[in-house]
Structures are given as C-alpha cells and as structure tokens.
Design an enzyme around this catalytic site. Structure first.
Site, PDB file in Angstrom:
ATOM      1  N   TYR A   1      29.894  79.938  35.703  1.00  0.00           N
ATOM      2  CA  TYR A   1      29.845  78.466  35.761  1.00  0.00           C
ATOM      3  C   TYR A   1      28.850  77.998  36.825  1.00  0.00           C
ATOM      4  O   TYR A   1      28.071  77.068  36.593  1.00  0.00           O
ATOM      5  CB  TYR A   1      31.242  77.917  36.061  1.00  0.00           C
ATOM      6  CG  TYR A   1      31.384  76.446  35.782  1.00  0.00           C
ATOM      7  CD1 TYR A   1      31.735  75.983  34.516  1.00  0.00           C
ATOM      8  CD2 TYR A   1      31.160  75.497  36.789  1.00  0.00           C
ATOM      9  CE1 TYR A   1      31.847  74.623  34.248  1.00  0.00           C
ATOM     10  CE2 TYR A   1      31.273  74.135  36.528  1.00  0.00           C
ATOM     11  CZ  TYR A   1      31.621  73.713  35.258  1.00  0.00           C
ATOM     12  OH  TYR A   1      31.733  72.363  34.996  1.00  0.00           O
TER      13      TYR A   1
ATOM     14  N   TYR B   1      39.165  70.590  32.942  1.00  0.00           N
ATOM     15  CA  TYR B   1      39.035  71.068  31.564  1.00  0.00           C
ATOM     16  C   TYR B   1      40.454  71.259  31.044  1.00  0.00           C
ATOM     17  O   TYR B   1      41.201  72.096  31.562  1.00  0.00           O
ATOM     18  CB  TYR B   1      38.285  72.409  31.524  1.00  0.00           C
ATOM     19  CG  TYR B   1      36.792  72.290  31.793  1.00  0.00           C
ATOM     20  CD1 TYR B   1      36.288  72.194  33.087  1.00  0.00           C
ATOM     21  CD2 TYR B   1      35.879  72.292  30.734  1.00  0.00           C
ATOM     22  CE1 TYR B   1      34.923  72.076  33.316  1.00  0.00           C
ATOM     23  CE2 TYR B   1      34.511  72.187  30.959  1.00  0.00           C
ATOM     24  CZ  TYR B   1      34.050  72.076  32.247  1.00  0.00           C
ATOM     25  OH  TYR B   1      32.700  71.963  32.482  1.00  0.00           O
TER      26      TYR B   1
ATOM     27  N   LYS C   1      25.925  74.333  30.284  1.00  0.00           N
ATOM     28  CA  LYS C   1      24.784  75.233  30.499  1.00  0.00           C
ATOM     29  C   LYS C   1      23.439  74.734  29.971  1.00  0.00           C
ATOM     30  O   LYS C   1      22.393  75.237  30.371  1.00  0.00           O
ATOM     31  CB  LYS C   1      25.066  76.600  29.831  1.00  0.00           C
ATOM     32  CG  LYS C   1      26.108  77.412  30.538  1.00  0.00           C
ATOM     33  CD  LYS C   1      25.549  78.002  31.830  1.00  0.00           C
ATOM     34  CE  LYS C   1      26.610  78.376  32.822  1.00  0.00           C
ATOM     35  NZ  LYS C   1      26.640  77.614  34.056  1.00  0.00           N
TER      36      LYS C   1
ATOM     37  N   PRO D   1      28.621  72.256  24.635  1.00  0.00           N
ATOM     38  CA  PRO D   1      28.567  71.771  26.017  1.00  0.00           C
ATOM     39  C   PRO D   1      29.693  72.242  26.941  1.00  0.00           C
ATOM     40  O   PRO D   1      29.647  71.998  28.146  1.00  0.00           O
ATOM     41  CB  PRO D   1      28.603  70.245  25.855  1.00  0.00           C
ATOM     42  CG  PRO D   1      29.176  69.998  24.507  1.00  0.00           C
ATOM     43  CD  PRO D   1      28.838  71.168  23.659  1.00  0.00           C
TER      44      PRO D   1
ATOM     45  N   HIS E   1      30.457  70.084  44.126  1.00  0.00           N
ATOM     46  CA  HIS E   1      31.829  70.544  43.865  1.00  0.00           C
ATOM     47  C   HIS E   1      31.920  72.047  44.063  1.00  0.00           C
ATOM     48  O   HIS E   1      31.021  72.777  43.679  1.00  0.00           O
ATOM     49  CB  HIS E   1      32.233  70.216  42.414  1.00  0.00           C
ATOM     50  CG  HIS E   1      32.516  68.759  42.192  1.00  0.00           C
ATOM     51  ND1 HIS E   1      33.033  68.272  41.018  1.00  0.00           N
ATOM     52  CD2 HIS E   1      32.380  67.674  43.012  1.00  0.00           C
ATOM     53  CE1 HIS E   1      33.199  66.962  41.110  1.00  0.00           C
ATOM     54  NE2 HIS E   1      32.799  66.579  42.303  1.00  0.00           N
TER      55      HIS E   1
HETATM   56  P1  FAD Z   1      15.735  67.279  25.502  1.00  0.00           P
HETATM   57  O1  FAD Z   1      16.448  66.719  26.677  1.00  0.00           O
HETATM   58  O2  FAD Z   1      16.326  67.093  24.153  1.00  0.00           O
HETATM   59  O3  FAD Z   1      14.274  66.666  25.530  1.00  0.00           O
HETATM   60  C1  FAD Z   1      13.379  66.798  24.436  1.00  0.00           C
HETATM   61  C2  FAD Z   1      12.417  65.615  24.445  1.00  0.00           C
HETATM   62  O4  FAD Z   1      11.472  65.767  23.386  1.00  0.00           O
HETATM   63  C3  FAD Z   1      13.128  64.295  24.190  1.00  0.00           C
HETATM   64  O5  FAD Z   1      12.737  63.359  25.178  1.00  0.00           O
HETATM   65  C4  FAD Z   1      12.676  63.890  22.789  1.00  0.00           C
HETATM   66  O6  FAD Z   1      12.626  62.488  22.632  1.00  0.00           O
HETATM   67  C5  FAD Z   1      11.306  64.538  22.718  1.00  0.00           C
HETATM   68  N1  FAD Z   1      10.819  64.798  21.363  1.00  0.00           N
HETATM   69  C6  FAD Z   1      11.530  65.160  20.264  1.00  0.00           C
HETATM   70  N2  FAD Z   1      10.713  65.301  19.205  1.00  0.00           N
HETATM   71  C7  FAD Z   1       9.461  65.060  19.637  1.00  0.00           C
HETATM   72  C8  FAD Z   1       8.182  65.063  19.012  1.00  0.00           C
HETATM   73  N3  FAD Z   1       8.044  65.326  17.723  1.00  0.00           N
HETATM   74  N4  FAD Z   1       7.099  64.765  19.760  1.00  0.00           N
HETATM   75  C9  FAD Z   1       7.223  64.478  21.074  1.00  0.00           C
HETATM   76  N5  FAD Z   1       8.423  64.460  21.734  1.00  0.00           N
HETATM   77  C10 FAD Z   1       9.510  64.743  21.016  1.00  0.00           C
HETATM   78  N6  FAD Z   1      23.717  70.690  29.871  1.00  0.00           N
HETATM   79  C11 FAD Z   1      24.047  71.085  31.124  1.00  0.00           C
HETATM   80  O7  FAD Z   1      23.321  71.907  31.707  1.00  0.00           O
HETATM   81  N7  FAD Z   1      25.170  70.634  31.781  1.00  0.00           N
HETATM   82  C12 FAD Z   1      26.004  69.739  31.201  1.00  0.00           C
HETATM   83  O8  FAD Z   1      26.960  69.294  31.831  1.00  0.00           O
HETATM   84  C13 FAD Z   1      25.697  69.310  29.845  1.00  0.00           C
HETATM   85  N8  FAD Z   1      26.484  68.423  29.209  1.00  0.00           N
HETATM   86  C14 FAD Z   1      26.072  67.901  28.019  1.00  0.00           C
HETATM   87  C15 FAD Z   1      26.867  66.933  27.438  1.00  0.00           C
HETATM   88  C16 FAD Z   1      26.458  66.360  26.228  1.00  0.00           C
HETATM   89  C17 FAD Z   1      27.328  65.296  25.612  1.00  0.00           C
HETATM   90  C18 FAD Z   1      25.225  66.757  25.607  1.00  0.00           C
HETATM   91  C19 FAD Z   1      24.747  66.114  24.328  1.00  0.00           C
HETATM   92  C20 FAD Z   1      24.454  67.741  26.175  1.00  0.00           C
HETATM   93  C21 FAD Z   1      24.865  68.323  27.372  1.00  0.00           C
HETATM   94  N9  FAD Z   1      24.097  69.305  27.997  1.00  0.00           N
HETATM   95  C22 FAD Z   1      24.493  69.802  29.208  1.00  0.00           C
HETATM   96  C23 FAD Z   1      22.892  69.808  27.348  1.00  0.00           C
HETATM   97  C24 FAD Z   1      21.596  69.161  27.864  1.00  0.00           C
HETATM   98  O9  FAD Z   1      21.679  67.753  27.771  1.00  0.00           O
HETATM   99  C25 FAD Z   1      20.373  69.688  27.065  1.00  0.00           C
HETATM  100  O10 FAD Z   1      20.437  71.085  27.014  1.00  0.00           O
HETATM  101  C26 FAD Z   1      19.044  69.242  27.702  1.00  0.00           C
HETATM  102  O11 FAD Z   1      18.792  67.892  27.404  1.00  0.00           O
HETATM  103  C27 FAD Z   1      17.858  70.097  27.210  1.00  0.00           C
HETATM  104  O12 FAD Z   1      16.660  69.608  27.772  1.00  0.00           O
HETATM  105  P2  FAD Z   1      15.296  69.721  26.977  1.00  0.00           P
HETATM  106  O13 FAD Z   1      14.261  69.113  27.872  1.00  0.00           O
HETATM  107  O14 FAD Z   1      15.114  71.107  26.473  1.00  0.00           O
HETATM  108  O15 FAD Z   1      15.492  68.845  25.666  1.00  0.00           O
HETATM  109  C1  DHB Z   2      29.806  67.234  31.728  1.00  0.00           C
HETATM  110  C2  DHB Z   2      29.406  67.728  30.512  1.00  0.00           C
HETATM  111  C3  DHB Z   2      29.792  68.998  30.154  1.00  0.00           C
HETATM  112  O1  DHB Z   2      29.401  69.509  28.987  1.00  0.00           O
HETATM  113  C4  DHB Z   2      30.576  69.774  30.991  1.00  0.00           C
HETATM  114  O2  DHB Z   2      30.958  71.013  30.584  1.00  0.00           O
HETATM  115  C5  DHB Z   2      30.967  69.272  32.195  1.00  0.00           C
HETATM  116  C6  DHB Z   2      30.580  67.987  32.561  1.00  0.00           C
HETATM  117  C7  DHB Z   2      29.392  65.862  32.107  1.00  0.00           C
HETATM  118  O3  DHB Z   2      28.712  65.204  31.306  1.00  0.00           O
HETATM  119  O4  DHB Z   2      29.734  65.424  33.214  1.00  0.00           O
END
Ligand code: FAD
Ligand code: DHB
Length: 398
Positions: A392, A208, A304, A300, A78
């Site tokens: 963004y 948005y 980011k 969210p 996009h």
């Molecule tokens: P996580 O993905 O949380 O991974 C951590 C892992 O560690 C998990 O698999 C968990 O099971 C494991 N774990 C936990 N505790 C333990 C333990 N004690 N021992 C071993 N393993 C363990 N980000 C974006 O960039 N763009 C977006 O559009 C966006 N939209 C989002 C929308 C929603 C609804 C949500 C909830 C989040 C969104 N995010 C977005 C944020 C993004 O999903 C997170 O920032 C991302 O998952 C971070 O990755 P991570 O690997 O640091 O952590």
């Molecule tokens: C999505 C999630 C977000 O937090 C955002 O800002 C834009 C898109 C998504 O899940 O598609």
C-alpha cells in the site's frame, strides 16, 4: 487540408494527465524539450476528481522534482488505514510495519494543477483542447503528431520519440499495428459510486469496509472535505441515487458499532467508475512509449493507478536522459520490461484488495466466510499485515 509549417521537438507527449505532465517536467529538468497535446481544456483537466492517495515514493519524487510545496502544506500524511469488517475496525499501522513509510492524501487534480503551473512558468508548451490527434511514422526515426488546435489549422509536430500518456481511452495504444501488443484483461462485475462532500471526515485515516451490502470506502481531501465510495452495479444509473440514498447506504456499510454516525454534508460531485484490470505488453513499439493508464489499468481498491503512471514516466525520463546525454539505448530498450515488473505486482495487489472486499454476483456463503477469515488474518498476523502495508505504501521504484 493545408498544413502549417511543421513544428519540431525532441519528445512529443500525448495527454496532460499526471503521466504526460510529469514526464514533460522531468524532461525539462534534464534539458530535454517536449510539447504536450491534450484534447480537453485546462479547466477540465484541473477539475477532474480522481485519485487521492500517493505512495511515499511518489510524494518524495514530487518533492525532489520541486513540486512538493503546496502538497506538503495542504496534503495529509497518513501512517495507517483501517480495515472494517463485521462492524469492527482494525488499524494497520504502516509506521511499525513498513519501516516508517506512509502515504500522502492529496487529490490528483491538485497534482495536475501544480504540474501545469510549473510547466507554464518554465515556458513549457501544452496545447489544450486539441482535436483530430493522431500519431504517424512510429517505426521510423522521425515519428510525428498531427492535431488541430482549438483555433487554427491542422499542425504536425516532428519528434524524436512519442510518449503515449493519453489514458485508457486514448489513441496511442490503438495506433500500434495489430498483433504487436498482447492484452491481459479482467472486467469486474461491479463499479464504484463516488462522492466528494463538504463534510468533516468521520475518521482520521482511510476506512476500507467489508459489508454484506457491498464494499464502502471512507477517504478525504482535507479536514473539511470527505471522499466516499460505494460498490454498485456496473449498469447503475446515477439518477437513481439521490444524495439521501447515498448517505443512508454509506452509513449502513461503514457502521462501526452502535452510536457510530457518518458526518454528512453538501455533495459537491458524484460519479460512477467501472472497474477493470488491464495490461498491454510490451509498453513500447518502435518510437512510441506507452505510460500510465494508456498501458495498464488497475481497479481502484489498492490506490495504485496514479502511482504506477508516475513510476512509468520516471523510468522513461531516465532512459531518455541516458539517450540524449550519452547515446545509450539500453534503458530505452529495457523500459517496457522494467515497468511491467512493477505493474504486475501492483496488478496483483489491486486484484487482491478488490477480491477480499467486494460482493461478487454468484458467490456462495463460503466466499463471504473466506473473505472474513482473510481480513481477520491480515488484522491479526504481523506477516500478513506487513505484506499489505508494504504494497500500500509502495514497492521500490526499481
Ligand atoms: P489520465 O489521467 O487518464 O490522463 C490522460 C490524459 O490524456 C487526459 O487528460 C485525457 O484527456 C488525455 N487524452 C485522452 N485521449 C487523448 C487524445 N486522443 N489526444 C490527446 N489527449 C488525450 N490512482 C491512485 O494512484 N490512487 C488512488 O487513490 C486512485 N483512486 C482512483 C479513484 C477513481 C474513482 C479513479 C477513476 C481512478 C483512481 N486512480 C487512483 C487511478 C488514477 O486516477 C489514474 O491511474 C491516473 O489518472 C492515470 O494517469 P494518466 O496520466 O496515465 O492518465
Ligand atoms: C481514494 C481512492 C482510492 O481508490 C483508494 O483506494 C483510496 C482513496 C480517494 O479517492 O481518496
């Protein structure tokens, strides 16, 4: 309890989310060994619906690391987003404003699937469904990870370094002794109710929407799957939101003029996400390096979180490579400060996007007028739109 003979690796990684998996992959490309320990099953992490938007730099990095094939086939590029307020849409054109940069719309769980497949194909070790995970000896030069695999006895992995990639609710941040970390936090008085639906997206780009009933977001995963979010109370009970009520509310908040209709379809998944801004400083203590959501959370609205997690592990992989190839410790020592500079800019942007779009309890009519003025300013000023577009699509990694 009896323990099996200790395993040994260079980098012990806790967590198989985007941060832990990509770190393991980048280390493998640099000839550095790692083992990942994850509490959930492979099926669970591959089905967890979360982020959807990747910055241009994140997508480029996955391509350079040999992980871009399915993303380039199935992801959607996009070059703009729509800001919708007072019932009208205003497009922010990234191509014009952010030097041709764009974003890649590709589900986080698809990135996770691609990473797991690549690690396993290269003989990488991931222990899924581990229990009783703990970290020991963080201040020594031989830290270790203890865990119990799904079948078998407790084990210990001796490591040179440990990467805490275990998300916000993990154990690594909590294992750091009291007083070594400073936390900065803001909890928002609202949450997002999100659905994934078998419905053709009602717009070509993300929308948005600012609305008197609260924020709404129209996103997508493919030409046949919509991803939609609604601002709701943090205490909201999902049982009070049958599908019909969700669609009605989305239609009201996303409306763009008479006759505009939101395409509906079967709801495949729904859930509620609380919203917070959170950072700990520093992101490293002794031989434990925190990366991704274990060190910082953003609301969210700015899309980011996953991008920050990926930027952290790129820095960490570079620093570890410099250590193993030429015994340099300067990049490891600078890891926390380098990441935090970028983290705070993403915090600022995510907070800004959140505060211009959401209804806040206790707000006064002045606040709504100010939000509309700010959105109108972004929609009509090249300077303001450029600031949104460059944040963004992603600030430089370094
Ligand atoms: P996580 O993905 O949380 O991974 C951590 C892992 O560690 C998990 O698999 C968990 O099971 C494991 N774990 C936990 N505790 C333990 C333990 N004690 N021992 C071993 N393993 C363990 N980000 C974006 O960039 N763009 C977006 O559009 C966006 N939209 C989002 C929308 C929603 C609804 C949500 C909830 C989040 C969104 N995010 C977005 C944020 C993004 O999903 C997170 O920032 C991302 O998952 C971070 O990755 P991570 O690997 O640091 O952590
Ligand atoms: C999505 C999630 C977000 O937090 C955002 O800002 C834009 C898109 C998504 O899940 O598609």
């Amino acid at each position: 309890m009896a323990q099996q003979a200790a395993l040994r690796t260079q980098i012990g990684i806790i967590g198989a989310g985007p941060a832990g998996l990509l770190l393991s992959h980048l280390l493998h490309l640099a000839g550095i060994a790692s083992i990942i320990v994850e509490t959930q099953t492979r099926q669970h992490v591959e089905a967890r619906i979360r982020a959807g938007v990747m910055e241009q730099g994140t997508a480029d990095l996955l391509r350079e690391a040999g992980l871009g094939q399915r993303m380039d086939r199935e992801g959607l590029v996009h070059h703009g987003i729509e800001l919708r307020f007072c019932g009208q849409g205003h497009r922010i054109d990234f191509a014009d404003l952010a030097n041709g940069q764009g974003v890649m719309v590709y589900g986080q769980h698809e990135v996770v699937k691609d990473l797991i497949a690549a690690r396993l194909a290269a003989g990488g070790e991931i222990v899924f469904a581990a229990s009783k995970v703990s970290v020991e000896g963080l201040d020594s030069d031989r830290p270790s990870i203890r865990f119990t695999p799904p079948e078998g006895r407790a084990q210990e992995i001796a490591c040179d370094f440990i990467a805490g990639c275990d998300g916000f609710h993990g154990i690594c941040r909590l294992a750091i002794s009291n007083g070594a970390l400073t936390a900065f936090e803001r909890v928002y008085p609202f949450a997002w109710l999100g659905i994934l639906a078998e419905a053709t997206p009602s717009a070509e780009e993300l929308v948005y929407a600012h609305h008197a009933r609260g924020f709404a977001l129209l996103s997508m995963r493919s030409p046949a799957i919509s991803r939609l979010y609604l601002q709701c109370a943090p205490t909201e009970d999902i049982a009070q939101w049958p599908d019909e009520r969700i669609w009605d509310e989305l239609q009201l908040r996303l409306v763009a003029g008479p006759g505009w209709h939101l395409t509906q379809g079967r709801v495949l998944q729904k859930g509620i996400t609380p919203m917070r801004s959170f950072v700990v400083e520093p992101m490293q203590v002794g031989r434990l390096f925190l990366a991704g959501d274990s060190a910082h959370i953003v609301p969210p609205t700015g899309a980011k979180g996953m991008n920050l997690a990926i930027a952290d592990v790129v820095m960490l992989a570079r620093a570890l490579e410099a250590f193993y190839k030429s015994r340099r410790t300067d990049l490891l020592e600078a890891y926390s400060a380098t990441c935090l500079k970028r983290v705070w800019k993403a915090q600022r942007f995510s907070w800004w996007m959140t505060q211009i779009f959401h209804r806040f309890p206790g707000e006064v009519p002045f606040d709504q007028r100010r939000q509309i003025a700010e959105l109108d300013y972004v929609a009509t000023s090249t300077a303001a739109a450029t600031a949104l577009a460059e944040n963004y699509t992603g600030l430089p990694m370094l």
